[in-house]
Design an enzyme around this catalytic site. Structure first.
Site, PDB file in Angstrom:
ATOM      1  N   GLY A 195      -9.218  -7.918   0.456  1.00 60.41           N
ATOM      2  CA  GLY A 195      -7.959  -8.134   1.161  1.00 60.41           C
ATOM      3  C   GLY A 195      -7.468  -9.567   1.065  1.00 60.41           C
ATOM      4  O   GLY A 195      -6.309  -9.819   0.717  1.00 60.41           O
ATOM      5  N   ARG A 227       0.822  -1.218   0.000  1.00 59.56           N
ATOM      6  CA  ARG A 227       0.000   0.000   0.000  1.00 59.56           C
ATOM      7  C   ARG A 227       0.856   1.268   0.000  1.00 59.56           C
ATOM      8  O   ARG A 227       0.433   2.286  -0.548  1.00 59.56           O
ATOM      9  CB  ARG A 227      -0.940   0.002   1.199  1.00 59.56           C
ATOM     10  CG  ARG A 227      -2.121  -0.910   0.945  1.00 59.56           C
ATOM     11  CD  ARG A 227      -3.138  -0.828   2.044  1.00 59.56           C
ATOM     12  NE  ARG A 227      -4.400  -1.400   1.590  1.00 59.56           N
ATOM     13  CZ  ARG A 227      -5.366  -1.800   2.393  1.00 59.56           C
ATOM     14  NH1 ARG A 227      -5.218  -1.690   3.709  1.00 59.56           N
ATOM     15  NH2 ARG A 227      -6.479  -2.291   1.907  1.00 59.56           N
ATOM     16  N   LYS A 261     -18.865 -14.034   4.195  1.00 54.16           N
ATOM     17  CA  LYS A 261     -20.164 -13.462   4.514  1.00 54.16           C
ATOM     18  C   LYS A 261     -20.976 -13.029   3.296  1.00 54.16           C
ATOM     19  O   LYS A 261     -20.533 -12.205   2.520  1.00 54.16           O
ATOM     20  CB  LYS A 261     -19.980 -12.257   5.432  1.00 54.16           C
ATOM     21  CG  LYS A 261     -19.582 -12.662   6.850  1.00 54.16           C
ATOM     22  CD  LYS A 261     -19.013 -11.514   7.627  1.00 54.16           C
ATOM     23  CE  LYS A 261     -20.086 -10.607   8.173  1.00 54.16           C
ATOM     24  NZ  LYS A 261     -19.500  -9.397   8.791  1.00 54.16           N
ATOM     25  N   GLY A 273     -13.717  -3.228   0.684  1.00 55.07           N
ATOM     26  CA  GLY A 273     -15.059  -2.674   0.882  1.00 55.07           C
ATOM     27  C   GLY A 273     -15.397  -1.604  -0.135  1.00 55.07           C
ATOM     28  O   GLY A 273     -16.497  -1.574  -0.686  1.00 55.07           O
TER      29      GLY A 273
HETATM   30  P1  ADP Z   1     -11.941 -10.820   0.944  1.00 48.57           P
HETATM   31  O1  ADP Z   1     -11.062 -10.239   2.030  1.00 48.57           O
HETATM   32  O2  ADP Z   1     -11.152 -11.219  -0.261  1.00 48.57           O
HETATM   33  O3  ADP Z   1     -13.106  -9.931   0.620  1.00 48.57           O
HETATM   34  P2  ADP Z   1     -13.467 -12.343   2.827  1.00 48.57           P
HETATM   35  O4  ADP Z   1     -12.884 -11.558   3.942  1.00 48.57           O
HETATM   36  O5  ADP Z   1     -14.893 -12.165   2.493  1.00 48.57           O
HETATM   37  O6  ADP Z   1     -12.571 -12.171   1.512  1.00 48.57           O
HETATM   38  O7  ADP Z   1     -13.309 -13.904   3.166  1.00 48.57           O
HETATM   39  C1  ADP Z   1     -12.081 -14.500   3.435  1.00 48.57           C
HETATM   40  C2  ADP Z   1     -12.191 -15.590   4.460  1.00 48.57           C
HETATM   41  O8  ADP Z   1     -13.190 -16.533   4.110  1.00 48.57           O
HETATM   42  C3  ADP Z   1     -10.900 -16.354   4.572  1.00 48.57           C
HETATM   43  O9  ADP Z   1     -10.382 -16.190   5.876  1.00 48.57           O
HETATM   44  C4  ADP Z   1     -11.301 -17.806   4.327  1.00 48.57           C
HETATM   45  O10 ADP Z   1     -10.666 -18.718   5.200  1.00 48.57           O
HETATM   46  C5  ADP Z   1     -12.770 -17.784   4.612  1.00 48.57           C
HETATM   47  N1  ADP Z   1     -13.452 -18.891   3.960  1.00 48.57           N
HETATM   48  C6  ADP Z   1     -13.560 -19.120   2.650  1.00 48.57           C
HETATM   49  N2  ADP Z   1     -14.234 -20.261   2.430  1.00 48.57           N
HETATM   50  C7  ADP Z   1     -14.548 -20.775   3.632  1.00 48.57           C
HETATM   51  C8  ADP Z   1     -15.259 -21.929   4.072  1.00 48.57           C
HETATM   52  N3  ADP Z   1     -15.774 -22.812   3.198  1.00 48.57           N
HETATM   53  N4  ADP Z   1     -15.414 -22.125   5.409  1.00 48.57           N
HETATM   54  C9  ADP Z   1     -14.904 -21.238   6.281  1.00 48.57           C
HETATM   55  N5  ADP Z   1     -14.231 -20.137   5.933  1.00 48.57           N
HETATM   56  C10 ADP Z   1     -14.056 -19.902   4.627  1.00 48.57           C
HETATM   57 MG    MG Z   2     -11.309 -10.193   4.196  1.00 49.76          MG
END
Ligand code: ADP
Ligand code: MG
Length: 410
Positions: A367, A54, A214, A390
């Site tokens: 992230g 960053r 989520k 976000g």
């Molecule tokens: P990003 O930061 O790319 O937006 P998120 O924060 O929404 O992604 O999600 C990332 C998290 O989701 C990771 O820590 C990963 O371990 C978790 N994750 C992905 N698939 C699963 C699953 N099937 N069960 C539990 N956790 C999961």
């Molecule tokens: Mg995340």
């Protein structure tokens, strides 16, 4: 970043805010908001920056300002401190910035206040003053007008390069932008252009890949792209909210209660939409969220009791690879499984490789998704890596970003 991305950028254009390139900066003091919210590490030499991506992303704007004869007062938040916690000091960031720029860099003793103003007044062209963590001031997240005014007093001109914070109306993003001539930094401008182009003028077919934990974080994007995308591929824990809403057993899989009803609505709308919504057709299961846990593959998606779904199965991966390979544009946010745990990383790795190899214009935000790409050594194989999780989602949803809207119109 490929040349092709740059070419498409100029074809598609469309950023309506005034650019730092057009700002009068020679001999002036510029208050620059950047997103220097980097991970920190404790070492024998003390706290240091763990990953300087960053900081590097902010360098083009910093260099443009310095070369243009400006003195730079730099402000950012760092983590989520409770008050003035020295663990969240900007010191390691200021030290790394000094190494990267070779410029004279001073760390201010606070965010605002007379000693800080005095340092800002004494700053010469090309010099950098790094303010302390903006979240040391409680008024930051409250968008307190007094804090915004005090920040505005530190510069003649405001430049916002903090795309990752642009979805928050805080004193150092939205508040201060209303009080000074306010311009977009190079990174912020580029982020908005790239993401807006994907949202509004994608080369077809547009494939949106969504994963992570989520549904509620990403429901707005799914909703938006049921009209607009040609396909949406769902992975990560998110798929269990969809299965749950259909009455399919999910065992111990991570299900977000709030997400189940939302997923149900999406499925109902997807029937009528012109967009193909794909869910996993097989899974990799574990007993618990743990790299040492017992692992098994599952044909189908009915998860037995005392198991949890932690990755996509091979048939799902093959189906997703095909859609990604045929796409004209891919937007990806959220890992396909628990990629931090080696037994459950294969789905995310395969999708990352498919995105990297795709002839499509490819954009990745989030992230953890960006961290996954970097961990697989594929970060430089996509056309645009967004620095804002976000913020990129809110922009894709079509929501206005307060930090961008407050800037001067072009
Ligand atoms: P990003 O930061 O790319 O937006 P998120 O924060 O929404 O992604 O999600 C990332 C998290 O989701 C990771 O820590 C990963 O371990 C978790 N994750 C992905 N698939 C699963 C699953 N099937 N069960 C539990 N956790 C999961
Ligand atoms: Mg995340």
């Amino acid at each position: 970043m490929s040349d092709r991305a740059g070419a498409r950028l100029s074809e598609r254009g469309g950023f309506e805010k005034a650019s730092v390139r057009d700002a009068e900066i020679d001999g002036r003091r510029v208050l620059l908001r950047a997103d220097l919210n980097v991970p920190l590490e404790d070492t024998a030499e003390g706290r240091v920056v763990g990953d300087d991506t960053r900081i590097r992303a902010a360098l083009p704007t910093i260099e443009l300002l310095r070369e243009g004869g400006a003195a730079v007062v730099l402000v950012s938040h760092l983590g989520r401190p409770q008050g003035r916690d020295p663990q969240f000091s900007m010191r390691p960031v200021a030290e790394r910035l000094a190494e990267l720029t070779g410029a004279p860099v001073t760390l201010a003793p606070g965010v605002i206040g007379e000693p800080v103003s005095e340092l800002a007044r004494g700053l010469g062209p090309g010099e950098i003053l790094v303010l302390e963590n903006s979240r040391f001031e409680p008024g930051e997240t409250e968008n307190d007008p007094e804090l915004a005014a005090a920040l505005a007093g530190l510069g003649d001109v405001y430049v916002d390069d903090a795309f990752g914070a642009a979805h928050r109306a805080h004193a150092s993003t939205e508040g201060v932008a209303r009080l000074l001539p306010a311009y977009a930094g190079l990174l912020l401008e580029r982020e908005v252009r790239e993401l807006t182009a994907v949202r509004d003028h994608p080369a077809r077919p547009l494939c949106v890949v969504l994963g992570g934990a989520k549904v509620s974080d990403k429901i707005g994007v799914i909703d938006r792209f049921l009209e607009g995308a040609d396909s949406i591929l769902i992975g990560g824990a998110m798929c269990f909210s969809f299965f749950s809403s259909q009455g399919i057993a999910v065992g111990d899989s991570l299900v977000e209660e709030e997400g189940v009803a939302l997923a149900g609505h999406v499925l109902a709308r997807a029937q009528a939409a012109d967009c193909e919504l794909l869910l996993p057709i097989d899974l990799v299961l574990g007993r618990s969220f743990d790299a040492e846990t017992e692992v098994r593959e599952l044909e189908g998606v009915e998860v037995p009791d005392a198991w949890m779904g932690l990755d996509l199965g091979q048939r799902t991966v093959a189906a997703y690879e095909r859609v990604i390979g045929d796409a004209g544009t891919v937007f990806w946010n959220g890992p396909m499984g628990a990629f931090e745990l080696e037994p459950f990383a294969a789905g995310t790795r395969a999708v990352a490789e498919a995105v990297a190899a795709a002839p499509a214009f490819t954009v990745v935000g989030g992230g953890d998704s960006v961290a996954a790409l970097s961990a697989f050594g594929l970060a430089d194989r996509v056309d645009w890596l967004s620095t804002g999780g976000g913020a990129s989602l809110e922009l894709m949803e079509g929501r206005g970003l307060p930090g961008v809207e407050a800037l001067r119109d072009a």
